[in-house]
Design an enzyme around this catalytic site. Structure first.
Site, mmCIF file in Angstrom:
data_model
loop_
_atom_site.group_PDB
_atom_site.id
_atom_site.type_symbol
_atom_site.label_atom_id
_atom_site.label_comp_id
_atom_site.label_asym_id
_atom_site.label_seq_id
_atom_site.Cartn_x
_atom_site.Cartn_y
_atom_site.Cartn_z
ATOM 1 N N HIS A 17 17.389 17.104 14.821
ATOM 2 C CA HIS A 17 16.906 15.793 15.297
ATOM 3 C C HIS A 17 17.994 15.108 16.121
ATOM 4 O O HIS A 17 17.731 14.549 17.184
ATOM 5 C CB HIS A 17 16.589 14.867 14.107
ATOM 6 C CG HIS A 17 15.390 15.253 13.305
ATOM 7 N ND1 HIS A 17 15.410 15.318 11.920
ATOM 8 C CD2 HIS A 17 14.123 15.565 13.671
ATOM 9 C CE1 HIS A 17 14.205 15.647 11.488
ATOM 10 N NE2 HIS A 17 13.401 15.813 12.522
ATOM 11 N N LYS A 41 2.731 12.048 3.514
ATOM 12 C CA LYS A 41 3.614 13.205 3.322
ATOM 13 C C LYS A 41 4.457 13.058 2.055
ATOM 14 O O LYS A 41 5.242 13.937 1.737
ATOM 15 C CB LYS A 41 4.528 13.380 4.540
ATOM 16 C CG LYS A 41 3.756 13.808 5.775
ATOM 17 C CD LYS A 41 4.658 14.180 6.932
ATOM 18 C CE LYS A 41 3.824 14.686 8.098
ATOM 19 N NZ LYS A 41 4.609 14.926 9.303
ATOM 20 N N ARG A 90 10.784 23.492 18.560
ATOM 21 C CA ARG A 90 11.585 24.573 17.982
ATOM 22 C C ARG A 90 10.884 25.905 18.265
ATOM 23 O O ARG A 90 10.596 26.237 19.386
ATOM 24 C CB ARG A 90 11.790 24.328 16.485
ATOM 25 C CG ARG A 90 12.608 23.073 16.196
ATOM 26 C CD ARG A 90 12.540 22.700 14.760
ATOM 27 N NE ARG A 90 11.155 22.444 14.372
ATOM 28 C CZ ARG A 90 10.750 22.113 13.161
ATOM 29 N NH1 ARG A 90 11.626 22.015 12.194
ATOM 30 N NH2 ARG A 90 9.483 21.877 12.908
ATOM 31 N N SER A 128 13.430 19.480 8.150
ATOM 32 C CA SER A 128 13.743 18.598 7.022
ATOM 33 C C SER A 128 13.296 19.236 5.711
ATOM 34 O O SER A 128 13.970 19.095 4.686
ATOM 35 C CB SER A 128 13.042 17.244 7.191
ATOM 36 O OG SER A 128 13.534 16.590 8.330
HETATM 37 O O1 PNS Z 1 8.547 14.585 11.805
HETATM 38 P P1 PNS Z 1 7.047 14.693 11.797
HETATM 39 O O2 PNS Z 1 6.519 14.381 10.410
HETATM 40 O O3 PNS Z 1 6.547 16.010 12.312
HETATM 41 O O4 PNS Z 1 6.510 13.567 12.798
HETATM 42 C C1 PNS Z 1 5.134 13.393 13.001
HETATM 43 C C2 PNS Z 1 4.892 12.018 13.667
HETATM 44 C C3 PNS Z 1 5.443 10.900 12.801
HETATM 45 C C4 PNS Z 1 5.550 11.995 15.026
HETATM 46 C C5 PNS Z 1 3.347 11.883 13.822
HETATM 47 O O5 PNS Z 1 2.739 12.096 12.578
HETATM 48 C C6 PNS Z 1 2.945 10.520 14.355
HETATM 49 O O6 PNS Z 1 3.048 10.276 15.530
HETATM 50 N N1 PNS Z 1 2.494 9.642 13.442
HETATM 51 C C7 PNS Z 1 2.069 8.294 13.779
HETATM 52 C C8 PNS Z 1 0.557 8.142 13.594
HETATM 53 C C9 PNS Z 1 -0.183 8.679 14.792
HETATM 54 O O7 PNS Z 1 -0.026 8.217 15.906
HETATM 55 N N2 PNS Z 1 -1.005 9.700 14.532
HETATM 56 C C10 PNS Z 1 -1.812 10.329 15.551
HETATM 57 C C11 PNS Z 1 -1.031 11.363 16.317
HETATM 58 S S1 PNS Z 1 -2.114 12.194 17.369
#
Ligand code: PNS
Length: 161
Positions: A17, A41, A90, A128
């Site tokens: 990150h 999560k 990745r 993570s």
């Molecule tokens: O580190 P992660 O858990 O892979 O990140 C995922 C994240 C937080 C970037 C994604 O879940 C997100 O954008 N969440 C906010 C809610 C949202 O906009 N959801 C619709 C995405 S299409």
């Protein structure tokens, strides 16, 4: 001013990150590391803890700030007045999920651009969840996470032991 979001759950922030955030900070005027609540999560670290760790890990980067969010990324981007989302990519396994999120975000807001930065080889398989697993079994996290995260994980797994 060109402002980018680097969103994620950051449970916890890893060296991968940090690599993406550092490189993003060289491309735009300001990076807002956007820490999602991601309650579904069931994160190991609370939102406040994750934000504090990201702040400590990025304190040396002058054009980076850290903000929590708990709504749609596109709405948060509008609130932050950000025009681009920068994410790390990745291994190929990331692609399908990222492709879906990018397509949906585009559907929701065509003005928000998403850009991907390829992970360098040493972080290709770093996540993570792997970090949490290694920490839970008291393995070495050298190089995988910033020093503040090593400390935080030690405390977390000592307190649950
Ligand atoms: O580190 P992660 O858990 O892979 O990140 C995922 C994240 C937080 C970037 C994604 O879940 C997100 O954008 N969440 C906010 C809610 C949202 O906009 N959801 C619709 C995405 S299409």
């Amino acid at each position: 001013m060109k402002r980018a979001l680097t969103p994620g759950t950051f449970d916890p922030i890893t060296s991968g990150h940090l690599d993406v955030i550092t490189r993003a900070a060289q491309l735009v005027d300001e990076v807002v590391v956007s820490v999602a609540a991601s309650e579904k999560k069931n994160p190991l670290f609370t939102l406040d803890e994750r934000v504090a760790l990201v702040k400590e890990a990025t304190a040396h980067l002058p054009n980076v700030r850290v903000e929590p969010f708990n709504d749609l990324l596109v709405n948060f981007a509008r609130r932050m007045d950000a025009e681009v989302v920068i994410k790390g990519l990745r291994a190929i396994t990331d692609f399908e999920y990222e492709f879906q999120m990018t397509a949906l975000n585009y559907q929701l807001d065509q003005e928000l651009e998403t850009v991907f930065i390829m992970s360098p080889p040493q972080y290709m398989y770093l996540s993570s969840s792997i970090v949490r697993e290694i920490a839970s079994m008291h393995g070495s996290l050298d190089g995988l996470v910033p020093p503040c995260v090593v400390r935080a994980l030690k405390e977390k797994f000592e307190s649950v032991a």
